[in-house]
Design an enzyme around this catalytic site. Structure first.
Site, mmCIF file in Angstrom:
data_model
loop_
_atom_site.group_PDB
_atom_site.id
_atom_site.type_symbol
_atom_site.label_atom_id
_atom_site.label_comp_id
_atom_site.label_asym_id
_atom_site.label_seq_id
_atom_site.Cartn_x
_atom_site.Cartn_y
_atom_site.Cartn_z
ATOM 1 N N SER A 218 -2.785 0.615 -8.279
ATOM 2 C CA SER A 218 -1.412 0.549 -7.785
ATOM 3 C C SER A 218 -1.140 -0.760 -7.035
ATOM 4 O O SER A 218 -1.949 -1.200 -6.224
ATOM 5 C CB SER A 218 -1.163 1.727 -6.842
ATOM 6 O OG SER A 218 0.133 1.673 -6.333
ATOM 7 N N LYS B 19 2.969 0.852 -9.059
ATOM 8 C CA LYS B 19 3.218 0.478 -7.658
ATOM 9 C C LYS B 19 3.730 1.679 -6.865
ATOM 10 O O LYS B 19 4.519 2.468 -7.371
ATOM 11 C CB LYS B 19 4.268 -0.651 -7.678
ATOM 12 C CG LYS B 19 4.726 -1.144 -6.328
ATOM 13 C CD LYS B 19 4.041 -2.430 -5.910
ATOM 14 C CE LYS B 19 4.239 -2.719 -4.425
ATOM 15 N NZ LYS B 19 2.991 -2.872 -3.682
ATOM 16 N N ASN C 69 -3.256 -8.654 1.801
ATOM 17 C CA ASN C 69 -1.862 -8.521 1.409
ATOM 18 C C ASN C 69 -1.124 -7.626 2.367
ATOM 19 O O ASN C 69 -1.678 -6.667 2.907
ATOM 20 C CB ASN C 69 -1.732 -8.023 -0.037
ATOM 21 C CG ASN C 69 -1.687 -6.507 -0.120
ATOM 22 O OD1 ASN C 69 -0.651 -5.884 0.136
ATOM 23 N ND2 ASN C 69 -2.813 -5.906 -0.458
ATOM 24 N N ASN D 191 1.988 6.399 -8.442
ATOM 25 C CA ASN D 191 1.546 6.380 -7.045
ATOM 26 C C ASN D 191 2.748 6.605 -6.137
ATOM 27 O O ASN D 191 3.766 5.922 -6.250
ATOM 28 C CB ASN D 191 0.876 5.035 -6.745
ATOM 29 C CG ASN D 191 0.369 4.927 -5.322
ATOM 30 O OD1 ASN D 191 1.135 5.013 -4.365
ATOM 31 N ND2 ASN D 191 -0.932 4.717 -5.167
ATOM 32 N N CYS E 26 -2.020 3.668 2.797
ATOM 33 C CA CYS E 26 -1.571 2.279 2.853
ATOM 34 C C CYS E 26 -1.592 1.775 4.282
ATOM 35 O O CYS E 26 -0.957 2.345 5.157
ATOM 36 C CB CYS E 26 -0.165 2.150 2.296
ATOM 37 S SG CYS E 26 0.442 0.476 2.446
ATOM 38 N N LYS F 29 -5.195 9.238 -2.534
ATOM 39 C CA LYS F 29 -5.919 7.962 -2.454
ATOM 40 C C LYS F 29 -6.280 7.714 -0.999
ATOM 41 O O LYS F 29 -5.403 7.660 -0.134
ATOM 42 C CB LYS F 29 -5.031 6.839 -2.995
ATOM 43 C CG LYS F 29 -5.687 5.469 -2.962
ATOM 44 C CD LYS F 29 -4.856 4.452 -3.715
ATOM 45 C CE LYS F 29 -5.424 3.059 -3.628
ATOM 46 N NZ LYS F 29 -4.579 2.077 -4.336
ATOM 47 N N GLY G 228 -12.769 -4.108 -5.488
ATOM 48 C CA GLY G 228 -13.569 -5.273 -5.836
ATOM 49 C C GLY G 228 -14.105 -5.305 -7.244
ATOM 50 O O GLY G 228 -14.989 -6.106 -7.548
HETATM 51 C C1 LIG Z 1 -1.068 -7.148 -3.657
HETATM 52 C C2 LIG Z 1 -1.542 -5.745 -3.552
HETATM 53 C C3 LIG Z 1 -0.622 -4.696 -3.484
HETATM 54 C C4 LIG Z 1 -1.040 -3.385 -3.369
HETATM 55 N N1 LIG Z 1 -0.112 -2.371 -3.320
HETATM 56 C C5 LIG Z 1 -0.534 -1.073 -3.285
HETATM 57 C C6 LIG Z 1 0.397 -0.018 -3.301
HETATM 58 O O1 LIG Z 1 1.603 -0.217 -3.396
HETATM 59 N N2 LIG Z 1 -0.069 1.266 -3.222
HETATM 60 C C7 LIG Z 1 -1.416 1.539 -3.137
HETATM 61 O O2 LIG Z 1 -1.795 2.720 -3.095
HETATM 62 N N3 LIG Z 1 -2.327 0.552 -3.141
HETATM 63 C C8 LIG Z 1 -1.922 -0.749 -3.204
HETATM 64 N N4 LIG Z 1 -2.860 -1.765 -3.202
HETATM 65 C C9 LIG Z 1 -4.287 -1.425 -3.116
HETATM 66 C C10 LIG Z 1 -4.939 -1.427 -4.489
HETATM 67 O O3 LIG Z 1 -4.390 -0.455 -5.329
HETATM 68 C C11 LIG Z 1 -6.468 -1.195 -4.355
HETATM 69 O O4 LIG Z 1 -6.692 0.063 -3.769
HETATM 70 C C12 LIG Z 1 -7.126 -2.255 -3.506
HETATM 71 O O5 LIG Z 1 -6.564 -3.516 -3.772
HETATM 72 C C13 LIG Z 1 -8.643 -2.332 -3.711
HETATM 73 O O6 LIG Z 1 -8.957 -2.664 -5.044
HETATM 74 P P1 LIG Z 1 -9.291 -4.192 -5.518
HETATM 75 O O7 LIG Z 1 -10.344 -4.700 -4.592
HETATM 76 O O8 LIG Z 1 -9.750 -4.036 -6.920
HETATM 77 O O9 LIG Z 1 -8.044 -4.958 -5.406
HETATM 78 C C14 LIG Z 1 -2.434 -3.094 -3.323
HETATM 79 C C15 LIG Z 1 -3.356 -4.133 -3.391
HETATM 80 C C16 LIG Z 1 -2.934 -5.446 -3.504
HETATM 81 C C17 LIG Z 1 -3.962 -6.539 -3.574
#
Ligand SMILES: Cc1cc2nc3c(=O)[nH]c(=O)nc-3n(C[C@H](O)[C@H](O)[C@H](O)COP(=O)(O)O)c2cc1C
Ligand SMILES: Cc1cc2nc3c(=O)[nH]c(=O)nc-3n(C[C@H](O)[C@H](O)[C@H](O)COP(=O)(O)OP(=O)(O)OC[C@H]3O[C@@H](n4cnc5c(N)ncnc54)[C@H](O)[C@@H]3O)c2cc1C
Ligand SMILES: Cc1cc2nc3c(=O)[nH]c(=O)nc-3n(C[C@H](O)[C@H](O)[C@H](O)COP(=O)(O)OP(=O)(O)OC[C@H]3O[C@@H](n4cnc5c(N)ncnc54)[C@H](O)[C@@H]3O)c2cc1C
Ligand SMILES: Cc1cc2nc3c(=O)[nH]c(=O)nc-3n(C[C@H](O)[C@H](O)[C@H](O)COP(=O)(O)O)c2cc1C
Ligand code: FES
Ligand code: FES
Lengths: 240, 306, 306, 240
Positions: free
Chosen positions: C23, C47, C71, C101, C132, C167, C246
């Site tokens: 998401s 998103k 972020n 989500n 979040c 989540k 990651g």
């Molecule tokens: C730019 C950005 C926006 C995100 N927006 C959301 C969101 O709207 N809702 C949510 O549950 N997680 C959001 N996340 C979290 C990601 O879904 C994920 O849980 C988190 O980035 C860890 O995974 P990664 O290390 O692969 O990025 C966001 C992450 C990033 C980097």
């Protein structure tokens, strides 16, 4: 990195893999392979296995690396021993090459040095190019029999101990993969021979502070640091 | 222009500069003697000491991760008696501040170790490790609950002959609550952060990389977590904060000072670059000089909102 | 040999492979249409959606950190009505699973949004963002306390027409407790982890890099934290876990599966390499084939102790 | 990366800084600077400011980079405009060079193109080497007066608008540091001239999904993505 004195065989260098960024983060350890006394140049011989070594393989002549060392305790063998038997497996070749070279240089008779070199197959023979140039008794063992003895180099050692061709009171020095070291350790114990092993271990610091690189002391509930007390140990000291 | 002052004061103790080494990453100081001039350091925090000698966990004890590393050393240390006998003498005349990190499995152990250290005037401060995530029962609970943190700090403070600095874990929902509890219990300063819980598995041989399964994550990867912890904590406590986590060079030192730390500790960086601390001291001095900042204290907490 | 099966089932929903997008990192799917064949994905998680449209935080909203990024987008989204009207139609016939989500500032908001989504059969599952860290009050509390997590999941489950996957946040002392509470409240699966609390300051201009001050840390830096969370949670719950944090390539996917995840989500990696997911599906297939593993489910939870 | 068609000026490339490791992690954005129609070769012109650009500066001819693009919405200017005024500050030079070249190529009269180029000092002049070769009206402004007009390039723009030497109905296109863009925006508004700005912003994804690169819409509580709706915006659209 010019070095002033001939390095102690078995000591190693700790090399930083990158200049920009923090990934990969930690230094990588490499045994000193060769030393040129006229230029003070030091060499390592390595195999590309992961990210750090991949980066090193792209370094071009003239570039600068961040090197720490020589580090650790190397082979401490008097010239008074009768016979020297070097048992190398794959990337275990470098420190034992330097050990042979060092002993030759100090007047030890090459006829009293046996170098048993274990490879997977004949294609890996270039790794032993320099060893071949030394006036010593070099024998190969390959897993597939494509060069020399067919089988593990530890079995070659056993065969030569059996046929007595390694001379009296051979002192065994081994470097290579864990499994090979374990086999050599067992054989040395069974035959009652003095034996030194050069160990590998994941080494975050290389200088003795992180306590990450430890190996268990034989028969004791105690750990010793491979980077500081080692990487060379008497075979009876450590539990593999 | 005169040279800028790098002096900072924490718990009544003056440090010649804000750059210390972190517990468990600098041994007992001896190993680095051949690489750097130890007397130039602001201070040395020694490896966690417990009541008895501890051999530590079986290897492998570390694994590299993206911009970081995991460790499960298992609080390996010589035990407080051998520490006092064999390690303190070396630390006595180094010309730098000595902070002794104390760990324990229960309240009694903390009190026992502190009692043994009391009176040794080569010690300048105690760092109370109530946050080591590696050993079951060895403190994790102390630092993850405000009431428990309060109790242990209060008891230790009652008998401790030195300024007391609890070291906090980042593995909590709100580090501010723990920090406030420690302050109320009489802590003279706070050190944060210790390592994050982490784990790694080899995708090819399927093995968990550490024998202990989980370990503590350190290195540049965790710096943003540490900066947030310092910033948030600085807004709720009055006692000085010593920042730790992913510091590699003087720029990171400045980032922590701006976030509200009075001093910092270098951990994992010592493994990568044995002279990282000395370089940072030199570079920090140049930084202040080039900006006409007379006193390093003028950086503390000065981060500006965008 | 037949091609290995990559199918996994979560909350009764079959995914053609265990590779989903996370998401907030994949928009509403549209943006990636020109880079990859969306129908090859196991699923798309869209998103976070809230009751009303949200503009998000003022820029700068992101900052790069060591092997990671921060972020503070601020849950910018079109709001549930526009989502249903404008975004769902695109997702309808993609040939991949759609996980929506949902975020909220209070229980009512969650229920309102779920209610609006009920009956839209292009949706396969709901991911409940109770973690979040960016918006004050927007869920952090839900995920940091077992009782509160239980209550919200229980209430949402009561009206939700789809399988429900909360989540979870890593910013807690013990994620196992939250996970168990969600399971008891009727969750069909768990997604973990969301981002870690983090912050960054520029050492030269002294500015906090994000306007929102703190943000969420993602990327390879946090993978060890996520692996530990999955491993620990898998030991206490029976419902499937979707691993996040990651993941950059197929090796990371395997690491998560071995730790106990049934599927994974790619987040930050999509920014670095738009086709990272497709590459991972191909490489995972080759990995299984070359090892004669017929079914990807045979990897789940199979990490071995050293 | 050979490109088949002449790229739209103002579009950009998103380039991965490293091949090994994950730090630095994110791609870096660079405007397309030049395009060679015979080879399809594309060029960027960049300044080393941090870790990513430092890595790029060590890349040697023949090495491969991971490039995404062209991305974004560039300058969309019909040939029917009367006069084109390009205002560049430092690393803002590249897209405006390509814009001039593109218009010339399509038959737009070089006499109707003014290129106001702002530099810190004359030492930076090599950045404008290619611009100098174009048959257009090029003028310099330097902070220290070591070349051309002394002062900000925005002040040069104002002076030329005042003296009328930019021709009738000049359409202004600007690229450069934030402060400069703000000044140009203000001037364009004051003089009632049509104006396009090419913005910079930290761009994690470059393709419109992360919502990280946004800029505020003028007069509205709304944000637009610099990477997708931009990087070129009408000056009236955005709030800097
Ligand atoms: C730019 C950005 C926006 C995100 N927006 C959301 C969101 O709207 N809702 C949510 O549950 N997680 C959001 N996340 C979290 C990601 O879904 C994920 O849980 C988190 O980035 C860890 O995974 P990664 O290390 O692969 O990025 C966001 C992450 C990033 C980097
Ligand atoms: C004292 C000593 C001497 C060595 N001498 C040589 C030599 O002469 N030639 C040679 O080719 N190799 C030698 N090695 C092994 C060499 O250090 C590893 O191959 C190298 O670290 C792998 O790095 P990588 O980034 O390519 O691999 P990766 O697998 O990406 O490394 C990941 C992590 O594991 C560690 N690691 C991986 N394999 C080993 C290993 N076998 N030993 C120690 N750490 C490891 C790395 O340091 C790193 O932290 C020696 C190791 C030690 C400890
Ligand atoms: C559409 C666009 C076109 C650009 N065109 C050019 C060009 O033609 N020539 C040129 O020299 N530069 C150009 N830039 C700026 C260039 O992207 C940055 O200088 C570069 O990203 C800095 O990377 P670094 O790793 O060296 O710096 P660092 O400061 O180490 O970067 C740290 C982080 O900040 C980001 N960042 C830093 N500065 C900028 C910036 N000014 N704009 C956007 N992100 C930034 C980086 O991407 C990275 O994530 C452009 C930027 C954008 C958005
Ligand atoms: C190998 C290693 C051993 C550590 N041992 C201890 C310890 O004994 N006591 C303690 O309080 N912290 C210990 N730590 C944590 C560090 O002191 C520090 O808090 C942490 O590593 C974060 O800082 P860094 O990112 O700069 O390494 C250890 C860290 C490492 C990497
Ligand atoms: S590598 Fe750190 S103690 Fe040996
Ligand atoms: S850079 Fe990601 S939306 Fe623009």
């Amino acid at each position: 990195m010019p070095l002033e004195r001939f390095p102690i065989p078995g000591t190693f260098l700790h090399i930083k893999p990158n200049t920009t960024g923090t990934d990969p983060l930690l230094r990588r350890a490499f045994s000193i392979f060769d030393y040129d006394e006229t230029t003070g140049t030091i060499e390592i011989l390595y195999k590309v296995v992961g990210r750090g070594t991949e980066i090193f393989s792209r370094v071009r002549p003239g570039e600068t690396l961040d090197v720490l060392g020589p580090l650790g305790n190397g082979f401490d063998l008097p010239l008074t021993i009768d016979n020297l038997v070097l048992v190398a497996g794959g990337v275990g070749i470098p420190p034992l090459y330097l050990l042979a070279k060092s002993h030759l240089r100090r007047g030890f008779d090459g006829k009293r040095i046996s170098y048993l070199c274990g490879l997977t197959t004949v294609a890996e023979k270039p790794m032993a190019d320099r060893v071949e140039k030394l006036p010593i008794n070099l024998q190969f063992a390959t897993d597939d029999g494509s060069l020399g003895f067919k089988g593990f180099v530890s079995e070659l050692l056993r065969a030569r101990l059996d046929d007595g061709s390694l001379g009296i009171n051979p002192v065994i020095c081994a470097c290579g993969p864990d499994g090979m070291l374990k086999a050599v350790q067992t054989i040395a114990r069974a035959y009652g021979k003095k034996c030194y092993l050069s160990l590998e271990s994941i080494m975050p610091c290389g200088v003795g502070t992180c306590l990450g690189c430890v190996v268990k002391k034989d028969g004791e509930e105690k750990y010793v640091r491979v980077c500081r007390e080692g990487p060379v140990f008497e075979a009876t000291e450590v539990e593999l | 222009m005169t040279a800028p002052s790098l002096k900072v004061t924490i718990g009544g103790v003056e440090f010649k500069n804000p750059i210390l080494t972190a517990s468990g990453t600098f041994g007992y100081g001896e190993e680095f003697d051949e690489y750097i001039d130890l007397s130039r350091l602001g201070g040395i925090v020694t490896k966690s000491i417990t009541r008895h000698e501890r051999k530590g966990h079986p290897p492998p004890r570390t694994a590299e991760t993206a911009s970081g590393m995991l460790n499960a050393i298992g609080l390996a240390n010589v035990g407080v008696d051998a520490y006092v006998r064999e390690k303190l003498p070396f630390l006595r005349n180094l010309g730098t501040r000595i902070v002794v990190n104390v760990a324990g499995f229960d309240t009694d152990e903390y009190l026992y170790v502190i009692d043994k250290l009391n009176g040794h005037d080569e010690i300048d401060m105690i760092e109370l490790n109530i946050s080591c995530p590696n050993v079951k029962g060895a403190g994790m609970e102390f630092s993850s609950n405000p009431q428990i943190a309060y109790d242990i700090v209060k008891k230790v403070k009652g008998i401790c002959g030195f300024p007391l600095m609890p070291k906090l874990s980042p593995n909590v929902a709100d580090i501010k609550l723990i920090a406030k509890a420690c302050e109320e219990a009489g802590a003279d300063a706070l050190a944060l952060i210790n390592t994050l819980y982490g784990m790694a598995i080899d995708p090819f041989n399927w093995r968990i990389k550490l024998t202990n399964i989980t370990g503590g994550l350190s290195g540049p990867a965790i710096k943003p977590v540490a900066i947030a912890a310092v910033w948030k904590t600085a807004s709720v406590v009055k006692i000085p904060i010593v920042g730790i986590g992913g510091i590699m060079d003087y720029r990171d030192v400045i980032e922590f000072l701006l976030a509200g730390a009075t001093a910092v500790q270098f951990g994992t960086a010592n493994f990568v670059q044995p002279d990282c601390t000395i370089r940072a001291i030199d570079n920090l001095t140049d930084y202040l000089g080039s900006r006409n900042i007379q006193d390093v204290n003028d950086l503390i907490g000065k981060a500006k909102k965008t």
